[in-house]
Structure formats: C-alpha cells, structure tokens
Enzyme design. Sequence first.
Site, PDB file in Angstrom:
ATOM      1  N   ILE A 179       0.758  -1.114   0.048  1.00 14.65           N
ATOM      2  CA  ILE A 179      -0.034   0.036   0.133  1.00 14.65           C
ATOM      3  C   ILE A 179       0.828   1.189   0.067  1.00 14.65           C
ATOM      4  O   ILE A 179       1.608   1.427   0.806  1.00 14.65           O
ATOM      5  CB  ILE A 179      -0.949   0.143   1.215  1.00 14.65           C
ATOM      6  CG1 ILE A 179      -1.641  -1.111   1.124  1.00 14.65           C
ATOM      7  CG2 ILE A 179      -1.676   1.206   1.214  1.00 14.65           C
ATOM      8  CD1 ILE A 179      -2.745  -1.282   2.544  1.00 14.65           C
ATOM      9  N   GLU A 190       1.776  -3.832   5.735  1.00 12.14           N
ATOM     10  CA  GLU A 190       1.058  -2.996   4.653  1.00 12.14           C
ATOM     11  C   GLU A 190       1.339  -3.925   3.266  1.00 12.14           C
ATOM     12  O   GLU A 190       0.613  -3.614   2.296  1.00 12.14           O
ATOM     13  CB  GLU A 190       1.131  -1.707   4.374  1.00 12.14           C
ATOM     14  CG  GLU A 190       2.398  -1.271   3.829  1.00 12.14           C
ATOM     15  CD  GLU A 190       3.383  -0.779   4.830  1.00 12.14           C
ATOM     16  OE1 GLU A 190       4.172  -0.079   4.656  1.00 12.14           O
ATOM     17  OE2 GLU A 190       3.215  -1.372   6.021  1.00 12.14           O
TER      18      GLU A 190
END
Length: 306
Positions: A180, A223
């Site tokens: 991300i 992430e």
Amino acid sequence: MNRTELKPFSECRVLIVDDEPMSRMLLESILMPVFQCDTAQSGKDAILYCADKLPDLVLLDMNMPDTDGLDVCRALKANSATADIPVIFVTSTLDIESENACWEVGASDFVMKPVNASTLTHRIKTHVLNKLRTEFLETMTYHDQLTGQYNRMYLTKEIPLLIKQVARDNGSVGAIMIDIDFFKLFNDTYGHLEGDQCLSRVAQLVSSVMKRPKDAVIRFGGEEFLVILPYIDSAGAKLLAQELVEVVQKAEIPHAHGIGNKVSISVGYAVWQANKVAQAGLEALIEEADVKLFEAKEQGRNQVMG
C-alpha cells in the site's frame, strides 16, 4: 471454546443417504428440528452432492443397491474437498467384520436400526461440533485476525504442499507482491484505527479479484500482501496484477498524502515453473516478485512491474 464462536446447529447441513423413501423420511423428521437436512437416494447422488454442497455431516445407509455405503465413504475420504466431512453409518446388522470395515474406510461413527432418535441426534451433534471446532482452530491458525486473509503460518505450512501438487502436474506458479503506497503517512494522518480499516478494505479488494479457489491471498507483513497463484502463466499474472491496481484505485479510499489523494498500491509479480520453485525454494520466487515491487515503487508507485 465458546459455542457462540461457532456456527449454530440450525445452520449446519446434514445429508441423509438411503435408498428407502420411508427411511429417509423418518431420519429427516428426527433431525429437521435441529439441523438443515437434505436427502439423497443413491450413493452416486451422495458423492455428487457432497462435492458441490460440502455438508457438515453425512448420515449414510450402509447397504444400498447402486453404490454401497462403504464405497461412498471411501470416495468421500479420497477427495481432499470432502475428506473432512464426518460420516455416520446407519445399519441394520453389524458384525465384527462390518464394524471394522466402517473404521477402515474412515467413518466417524455408526448407529443401528431401528434408530433411537435421542441417541442419533446427540451423536450427530457431537461429530458436527468437533468438525466446527476443528475448522475454527484452523481458521485461527492460518488466518490473519485483522484482515481475514491467510497468514505467514499458512504460507509456511500449506503453500509448499500446493507447490508440490502443481509440480507433479508440470504447471507454473505465480507470486504477486503488493504494497500500500504511503501507508505510514496514512497512519500518521488518520490514526491506527483508520489504518486498520484501510488494511482490511484493501485486503477485501484484493480478495475480490481472485476467482479461483486455490488462489491464496496472504498478509505478508505490515501493509504488504502476497498472492500465490497456482497454474498460471505470465500473461495471466500480469492481467491480475493490473486488475488489482485498478480495483484499489476505483475504490477511491481517501488519502490526503496519496497519489491523487486516494489510496493506491504498487505491485510486482513473477511466474516460475513449479518444479523450479520446488528446487530453489518458495522464498526465491517471492524475492523476485519483491524486487519487481521495489521497481514499481521506484518508478512512481500505483503501477505493476513484472
């Protein structure tokens, strides 16, 4: 373990298999107040039903004209998709030889005709509850609690078995690494609770793109997500990777410091022959995908490299 954590009996499905209509009706009348019930009148129908519906338990007549109960149970246990479904035999005669045969084909239990309604119901409850508990523990063991996707334990224990199967079939395996973009800035701006919601949302979006049952979405750490794709070529992996970038873009999750003020992802992928993965190690395939992910981030993020 708390029963409230498990699926209630009223949502559990029992398949009743018997070639005699009256027997099916009797067993169904006993079990319907507690479980959802379906019936099959032949062994072949039972095998097809189980492969399609995956009931929580099979109540199986031992003696049927087309395919006897032992053969049905043997077929269910030989199929990885149905192997864990408990099977209880219903039989009118049970000598030592028949009793041993039940255990040898993988039955969980047996009951004698004429059945005692209370005994039958309680035995089914016991075996269904054991199945639910096992499934719950597997979920806790192999799934990330925040996102609901697979975790590193699943990657370590189960994915190598999948790789071996693909290698036996001379197939290829793809790995997609996902990160991300600017996630630390997201956490700094919105807080960790919002960050957790963002992780969960991205995980759902990634999972929605994967249509095949053996495709595995794994929370790799922080992430980062990893997708393992058996039986895929480079063109297919590239297509899926591009779709992942697009589906996150279209979700338009606000991110004040993101690209276009939205959450985006960077993606790298690699595809190898499964035999090569088995020899070099899964880590080597993942490392190549990770290098491509780094290139995607270096090139400006919100894109695919492979």
